[in-house]
Enzyme design. Structure first.
Site, PDB file in Angstrom:
ATOM      1  N   ARG A 177       0.825  -1.216   0.000  1.00 57.26           N
ATOM      2  CA  ARG A 177       0.000   0.000   0.000  1.00 57.26           C
ATOM      3  C   ARG A 177       0.856   1.261   0.000  1.00 57.26           C
ATOM      4  O   ARG A 177       0.425   2.317  -0.483  1.00 57.26           O
ATOM      5  CB  ARG A 177      -0.993  -0.034   1.162  1.00 57.26           C
ATOM      6  CG  ARG A 177      -2.071  -1.099   0.979  1.00 57.26           C
ATOM      7  CD  ARG A 177      -2.950  -1.232   2.208  1.00 57.26           C
ATOM      8  NE  ARG A 177      -2.227  -1.661   3.369  1.00 57.26           N
ATOM      9  CZ  ARG A 177      -2.037  -2.933   3.721  1.00 57.26           C
ATOM     10  NH1 ARG A 177      -2.571  -3.897   3.011  1.00 57.26           N
ATOM     11  NH2 ARG A 177      -1.333  -3.245   4.789  1.00 57.26           N
TER      12      ARG A 177
ATOM     13  N   GLU B 139       6.223  -9.673  15.965  1.00 52.21           N
ATOM     14  CA  GLU B 139       5.723 -10.185  17.247  1.00 52.21           C
ATOM     15  C   GLU B 139       6.092 -11.670  17.386  1.00 52.21           C
ATOM     16  O   GLU B 139       6.608 -12.112  18.397  1.00 52.21           O
ATOM     17  CB  GLU B 139       4.212  -9.984  17.303  1.00 52.21           C
ATOM     18  CG  GLU B 139       3.642 -10.159  18.690  1.00 52.21           C
ATOM     19  CD  GLU B 139       2.140  -9.939  18.690  1.00 52.21           C
ATOM     20  OE1 GLU B 139       1.599  -9.499  17.655  1.00 52.21           O
ATOM     21  OE2 GLU B 139       1.521 -10.232  19.732  1.00 52.21           O
TER      22      GLU B 139
END
Ligand code: AMP
Length: 171
Positions: free
Chosen positions: A59, A96
């Site tokens: 994006r 993460e």
């Protein structure tokens, strides 16, 4: 700015349970909102003599290319591994769970060039921090890291150069 905030769609539990995904395709698809986003972001950097706008897959390509056009700068792509055809510099960074890698062409940014980096959403800051490291390693001078939206509660901007982060919208 509320109009731009409201047109971004929240998608719950995407790409995994517990995540609220900020889906900007609804903003991109609205002519007035897209133009306003590009104009507002570009306005900040007019007169900064930006040489290159780096867009982060995928994006960030859309926002980065539109900004580069407005600013009269070149467009540089930061991509997932194996997508760029020529010699690349890569950076692996922590997520993460696990790691991720991004690549840039080694000749995409020249020493001393003024660089603006663009992406859609600043979340934990891991992605943009890796891009900052790559552009710096190539000798680029980072003017700013700019985002359409920042998820403030994740504190991502702490990972980025002080005073060089701008987000049009905050959540
Ligand atoms: P981060 O490295 O955590 O800052 O994540 C940034 C990248 O992941 C950006 O390229 C975003 O497009 C995407 N991203 C992370 N979290 C979200 C979210 N909640 N909604 C939309 N995009 C996200």
């Amino acid at each position: 700015m509320d109009d731009l905030k409201n047109i971004i769609r929240d998608v719950h539990d995407f790409p995994k349970k517990g995540i609220i995904f900020k889906d900007i395709t609804t903003l991109l698809a609205d002519a007035k909102s897209f133009q306003r986003m590009v104009d507002l972001l570009a306005h900040r950097y007019v007169g900064e003599k930006i040489d290159k706008v780096v867009g982060v897959e995928a994006r960030g390509f859309i926002i980065g290319a539109a900004l580069a056009y407005k600013l009269g700068a070149g467009v540089v792509l930061v991509r997932k591994p194996g997508k760029l055809p020529s010699e690349t510099f890569s950076k692996t960074y922590q997520l993460e769970y696990g790691t991720d890698t991004l690549e840039i062409h080694t000749d995409a940014v020249q020493k001393g060039e003024k660089v603006l980096i663009a992406d859609d959403v600043l979340a934990t800051g891991g992605t943009m921090s890796a891009v900052v490291d790559m552009v710096t390693a190539l000798g680029g001078e980072i003017v700013d890291c700019c985002f359409l939206a920042e998820l403030e509660f994740l504190g991502g901007r702490k990972k980025l150069p002080d005073g060089k982060v701008f987000s049009l919208l905050t959540f």
